[in-house]
Design a protein around this motif. Structure first.
Motif, short mmCIF file in Angstrom:
data_model
loop_
_atom_site.label_atom_id
_atom_site.label_comp_id
_atom_site.label_asym_id
_atom_site.label_seq_id
_atom_site.Cartn_x
_atom_site.Cartn_y
_atom_site.Cartn_z
N THR A 113 46.34 54.83 28.23
CA THR A 113 45.34 55.11 27.40
C THR A 113 45.04 53.99 26.40
OG1 THR A 113 45.81 57.54 28.01
CG2 THR A 113 44.81 57.05 25.92
N ALA A 114 43.88 53.67 26.32
CA ALA A 114 43.39 52.82 25.45
C ALA A 114 41.89 52.41 25.62
CB ALA A 114 44.09 51.39 25.83
N VAL A 115 41.28 51.70 24.56
CA VAL A 115 39.95 51.05 24.76
C VAL A 115 40.19 49.74 25.45
CG1 VAL A 115 37.85 50.20 23.59
CG2 VAL A 115 39.13 52.18 22.81
N TYR A 116 39.61 49.78 26.71
CA TYR A 116 39.55 48.63 27.64
C TYR A 116 38.40 47.73 27.35
CZ TYR A 116 43.65 50.15 30.03
OH TYR A 116 44.81 50.95 30.48
N TYR A 117 38.64 46.19 26.91
CA TYR A 117 37.68 45.44 26.74
C TYR A 117 37.47 44.21 27.53
CZ TYR A 117 38.01 47.26 21.84
OH TYR A 117 37.87 48.24 20.84
N CYS A 118 36.51 44.11 28.18
CA CYS A 118 35.97 43.02 28.93
C CYS A 118 36.06 41.72 28.09
CB CYS A 118 34.77 43.10 29.75
SG CYS A 118 34.02 41.78 30.93
N TYR A 119 36.66 40.57 28.85
CA TYR A 119 36.58 39.38 28.01
C TYR A 119 36.47 38.36 29.07
CZ TYR A 119 39.48 35.00 27.28
OH TYR A 119 40.00 33.95 26.82
N SER A 120 35.57 37.42 28.30
CA SER A 120 35.26 35.98 29.24
C SER A 120 35.69 34.78 28.12
CB SER A 120 33.94 36.21 29.54
OG SER A 120 32.98 35.85 28.55
N GLN A 121 35.81 33.66 28.87
CA GLN A 121 35.97 32.36 28.18
C GLN A 121 35.13 31.26 28.93
OE1 GLN A 121 39.62 29.78 28.16
NE2 GLN A 121 39.80 30.72 25.92
#
Length: 116
Positions: free
Chosen positions: A90-98
């Motif tokens: 359980t959490a807030v899931y963040y998309c990431y890009s570099q």
């Protein structure tokens, strides 16, 4: 500038599955690494999984064997298939890009809640 738009997430019972998807609005050749991080209440943001343009993956130990990250380079989309979910996921899931220039971008976050 890279804009990341997430979809998926929601409420699921322990042992259930969810799929997160993230689309990046930029040239398909701009981004090297994409992935997902998560942040639970009162905790720091942590790595879930990443995947490079050449499909090299990296997973947090806590999700190995349960989560699978995949990517469509032509569409700049990264997906996270989450199976056998646990309350600890359980959490807030963040998309990431570099980008190739080592600039980081983040999505707005999507809530995943796993009930016991």
């Amino acid at each position: 500038q890279v804009r990341l738009v997430e979809s998926g997430g929601g409420l699921v019972q322990t042992g259930g599955s969810l799929r997160l998807s993230c689309a990046a609005s930029t040239s398909t050749f701009t981004i090297n690494s994409m992935g997902w991080y998560r942040q639970a209440p009162g905790k720091q943001r942590e790595l879930v999984a990443t995947i490079t343009r050449s499909a090299v993956t990296n997973y947090a130990d806590a999700v190995k064997g349960r989560f699978t990250i995949s990517r469509d380079n032509a569409k700049n989309i990264v997906d996270l298939q989450m199976n056998n979910l646990k309350p600890g996921d359980t959490a807030v899931y963040y998309c990431y890009s570099q980008t190739w220039g080592a600039r980081d971008y983040w999505g707005q976050g999507t809530q995943v809640t796993v009930s016991s």
